[in-house]
Write an enzyme that holds these catalytic residues in place. Structure first.
Site, PDB file in Angstrom:
ATOM      1  N   GLY A 255     -34.589 -25.028 -16.483  1.00 21.61           N
ATOM      2  CA  GLY A 255     -34.326 -26.458 -16.604  1.00 21.61           C
ATOM      3  C   GLY A 255     -34.893 -26.992 -17.905  1.00 21.61           C
ATOM      4  O   GLY A 255     -35.821 -26.407 -18.476  1.00 21.61           O
TER       5      GLY A 255
ATOM      6  N   GLN B 246     -38.262 -33.211 -23.658  1.00 19.12           N
ATOM      7  CA  GLN B 246     -38.857 -31.991 -24.208  1.00 19.12           C
ATOM      8  C   GLN B 246     -38.281 -31.618 -25.573  1.00 19.12           C
ATOM      9  O   GLN B 246     -38.865 -30.814 -26.294  1.00 19.12           O
ATOM     10  CB  GLN B 246     -38.619 -30.808 -23.249  1.00 19.12           C
TER      11      GLN B 246
ATOM     12  N   CYS C 145     -43.298 -24.285 -17.210  1.00 16.21           N
ATOM     13  CA  CYS C 145     -42.655 -25.293 -18.042  1.00 16.21           C
ATOM     14  C   CYS C 145     -42.511 -24.750 -19.458  1.00 16.21           C
ATOM     15  O   CYS C 145     -43.453 -24.175 -19.997  1.00 16.21           O
ATOM     16  CB  CYS C 145     -43.520 -26.551 -18.048  1.00 16.21           C
ATOM     17  N   LEU C 146     -41.339 -24.966 -20.048  1.00 17.68           N
ATOM     18  CA  LEU C 146     -41.122 -24.497 -21.418  1.00 17.68           C
ATOM     19  C   LEU C 146     -42.035 -25.210 -22.412  1.00 17.68           C
ATOM     20  O   LEU C 146     -42.272 -24.713 -23.506  1.00 17.68           O
ATOM     21  CB  LEU C 146     -39.653 -24.692 -21.824  1.00 17.68           C
TER      22      LEU C 146
ATOM     23  N   HIS D 219     -39.247 -31.686 -11.194  1.00 15.86           N
ATOM     24  CA  HIS D 219     -40.046 -31.364 -12.386  1.00 15.86           C
ATOM     25  C   HIS D 219     -39.410 -31.985 -13.637  1.00 15.86           C
ATOM     26  O   HIS D 219     -40.088 -32.614 -14.454  1.00 15.86           O
ATOM     27  CB  HIS D 219     -40.125 -29.831 -12.505  1.00 15.86           C
ATOM     28  N   GLU D 220     -38.088 -31.816 -13.778  1.00 13.11           N
ATOM     29  CA  GLU D 220     -37.408 -32.317 -14.981  1.00 13.11           C
ATOM     30  C   GLU D 220     -37.382 -33.846 -15.007  1.00 13.11           C
ATOM     31  O   GLU D 220     -37.518 -34.453 -16.070  1.00 13.11           O
ATOM     32  CB  GLU D 220     -35.980 -31.759 -15.074  1.00 13.11           C
TER      33      GLU D 220
ATOM     34  N   HIS E  16     -40.434 -35.258 -16.432  1.00 12.03           N
ATOM     35  CA  HIS E  16     -40.437 -35.251 -17.900  1.00 12.03           C
ATOM     36  C   HIS E  16     -39.845 -36.542 -18.460  1.00 12.03           C
ATOM     37  O   HIS E  16     -40.340 -37.084 -19.450  1.00 12.03           O
ATOM     38  CB  HIS E  16     -39.612 -34.081 -18.441  1.00 12.03           C
TER      39      HIS E  16
HETATM   40 ZN   LIG Z   1     -41.165 -28.747 -17.825  1.00 13.59          ZN
END
Ligand SMILES: [Zn+2]
Length: 169
Positions: free
Chosen positions: A46, A51, A92-93, A134-135, A138
């Site tokens: 995701g 981000q 998480c990226l 989660h997204e 963000h």
């Molecule tokens: Zn993340």
């Protein structure tokens, strides 16, 4: 399409609250395509617009085994549904290499616009449910490590800074 730079914790831009998309036009679709390419390249499941420093509420997700089922959520809104709380280790990226379990509602309904600007809603459970929650965090400038102790967060920050120094050395 183009690869985008994924911001890493503690970049202050990760704290931005993204603005709602007013019209799903070609520019927005371009963002969607670039975000999907960036997510697949980074082997993530995701990615949220925050981000990659895009100030529009856009989330892309693919939780399929083959990585061939892209989901696009524009202006997503989440409603928790009745059910238990799940605790799944999240990564998480923007915080590469760290995984922490977080308590979240197991079942949620997400309402959003698709890439044609059509509204749809979808009931999610399992990994998809964790991922969309989660997204969406963000988009509000929140990170999954925010619930950890500040000591632990400081450790993560130092480790990431060290990794980045090594990577650029
Ligand atoms: Zn993340």
């Amino acid at each position: 399409m183009a690869l985008l730079e994924i911001l890493q914790f503690p970049d202050p831009r990760l704290r931005n609250k993204a603005t709602p998309v007013t019209e799903v036009n070609d520019t927005v679709r371009q963002h969607v395509d670039n975000m999907l390419e960036t997510m697949y390249k980074a082997q993530g499941v995701g990615l949220a617009s925050t981000q990659v420093d895009i100030d529009q509420r856009i989330v892309v997700i693919d939780v399929s085994e083959e990585g061939d089922d892209p989901l696009v959520f524009i202006n997503p809104k989440i409603t928790p549904l009745e059910g238990p709380t799940s605790e799944m280790a999240e990564g998480c990226l923007s915080v590469p290499g760290f995984y922490e379990p977080l308590g979240r509602p197991e079942n949620v309904r997400v309402t959003a616009l698709d890439r044609d600007g059509e509204e749809f809603s979808m009931d999610c459970d399992g990994l998809l449910s964790v991922c969309i929650q989660h997204e969406c965090d963000h988009l509000d400038g929140k990170l999954f490590i925010d619930t950890l102790s500040s000591l632990k967060r400081t450790r993560i920050r130092k480790k990431l800074e060290k990794n980045r120094r090594l990577a650029t050395a």
